[in-house]
Design an enzyme around this catalytic site. Structure first.
Site, PDB file in Angstrom:
ATOM      1  N   HIS A 294      -3.706  -4.706  -0.492  1.00 36.56           N
ATOM      2  CA  HIS A 294      -3.322  -5.295   0.792  1.00 36.56           C
ATOM      3  C   HIS A 294      -3.405  -6.822   0.705  1.00 36.56           C
ATOM      4  O   HIS A 294      -4.490  -7.385   0.888  1.00 36.56           O
ATOM      5  CB  HIS A 294      -4.258  -4.807   1.898  1.00 36.56           C
ATOM      6  CG  HIS A 294      -4.044  -3.403   2.322  1.00 36.56           C
ATOM      7  ND1 HIS A 294      -3.112  -3.050   3.273  1.00 36.56           N
ATOM      8  CD2 HIS A 294      -4.630  -2.253   1.919  1.00 36.56           C
ATOM      9  CE1 HIS A 294      -3.144  -1.735   3.450  1.00 36.56           C
ATOM     10  NE2 HIS A 294      -4.050  -1.234   2.639  1.00 36.56           N
TER      11      HIS A 294
ATOM     12  N   GLU B  16      -2.459  -8.901   2.861  1.00 32.20           N
ATOM     13  CA  GLU B  16      -2.800  -9.411   4.193  1.00 32.20           C
ATOM     14  C   GLU B  16      -4.290  -9.274   4.502  1.00 32.20           C
ATOM     15  O   GLU B  16      -4.783  -9.834   5.492  1.00 32.20           O
ATOM     16  CB  GLU B  16      -1.963  -8.706   5.263  1.00 32.20           C
ATOM     17  CG  GLU B  16      -2.413  -7.323   5.656  1.00 32.20           C
ATOM     18  CD  GLU B  16      -2.067  -6.213   4.674  1.00 32.20           C
ATOM     19  OE1 GLU B  16      -2.313  -5.042   4.986  1.00 32.20           O
ATOM     20  OE2 GLU B  16      -1.523  -6.516   3.590  1.00 32.20           O
TER      21      GLU B  16
ATOM     22  N   CYS C 276       0.833  -1.202   0.000  1.00 28.55           N
ATOM     23  CA  CYS C 276       0.000   0.000   0.000  1.00 28.55           C
ATOM     24  C   CYS C 276       0.872   1.259   0.000  1.00 28.55           C
ATOM     25  O   CYS C 276       1.598   1.498  -0.956  1.00 28.55           O
ATOM     26  CB  CYS C 276      -0.990  -0.017   1.162  1.00 28.55           C
ATOM     27  SG  CYS C 276      -2.328   1.186   0.948  1.00 28.55           S
TER      28      CYS C 276
END
Length: 216
Positions: free
Chosen positions: A190, A192, A79
């Site tokens: 992202h 994650e 990001c």
């Protein structure tokens, strides 16, 4: 061992949780000395580019990351961490790390330059699918093309060399979603927070440690 750079401007908790879910060993630290012996680094980030650069300077991570990448060590940006590895950002009109040549620009300025009258909302927020480019990245192995990932950003990467774009999303214009050059890979989305496909990316990144763990 994977190190997570904590410079007071990162989305740390979700990265920790993702690595823990994979069983990948990691160190999270605000100190460069704690991370210097890691095999690879994750450089996350959320928020404002100017603030992030201020924090990097205050913590010494700006010089540390420059030395790290010059030494050929692996770096994964996420990001905001995928943006401030470039030379300059329109967000706060700030000079950035300069690990890769290119700039970070707002959607509005790029749309205006290309004479695109877009009614899309900014920030670009939510799930969007990606298309591979320029041979893709090894970190995208076992990730099907057109998989969806979670994006939250108002600025986009504009690399000097478009060949380093390894995947892109469509949001009125092609949005670089993955860039890679040498030992540096970065994702605008992202991983994650992107479910099974995002975990696969992190699994690929930490594969050496995970294979050692299985062997033992």
């Amino acid at each position: 061992m994977t190190g997570i750079v904590d410079y007071n401007a990162g989305n740390i908790r979700s990265v920790e949780q993702a690595l823990a879910a994979l069983g990948a060993p990691f160190i999270l630290s605000k100190k460069t000395s704690d991370l210097e012996n890691c095999d690879r680094l994750i450089f996350p980030g959320v928020g404002d580019a100017a603030y992030a650069m201020q924090q990097l300077s205050q913590t010494g991570f700006d010089d540390f990351l420059k030395e790290w990448t010059r030494a050929g060590k692996q770096l994964l940006g996420i990001c905001l961490g995928s943006q401030i590895i470039f030379e300059h950002s329109e967000e706060g009109n700030v000079d950035c790390l300069g690990l890769l040549p290119g700039t970070i620009r707002s959607f509005e300025s790029v749309w205006k330059e290309k004479s695109i009258n877009s009614h899309l909302k900014v920030p670009h927020m939510g799930w969007n699918n990606i298309t591979f480019a320029a041979g893709g990245s090894k970190l995208l192995d076992s990730v099907p093309e057109q998989s969806d990932f979670y994006f939250v950003h108002s600025y986009l990467i504009q690399p000097a060399d478009t060949q380093i774009i390894k995947a892109f999303a469509d949001y009125g214009i092609p949005v670089p979603a993955c860039v890679e050059q040498g030992n540096i890979t970065a994702f605008q989305f992202h991983p994650e927070k992107s479910g099974v496909h995002g975990l696969q990316i992190l699994k690929n990144y930490c594969s050496d440690d995970l294979q050692k763990k299985e062997a033992n």
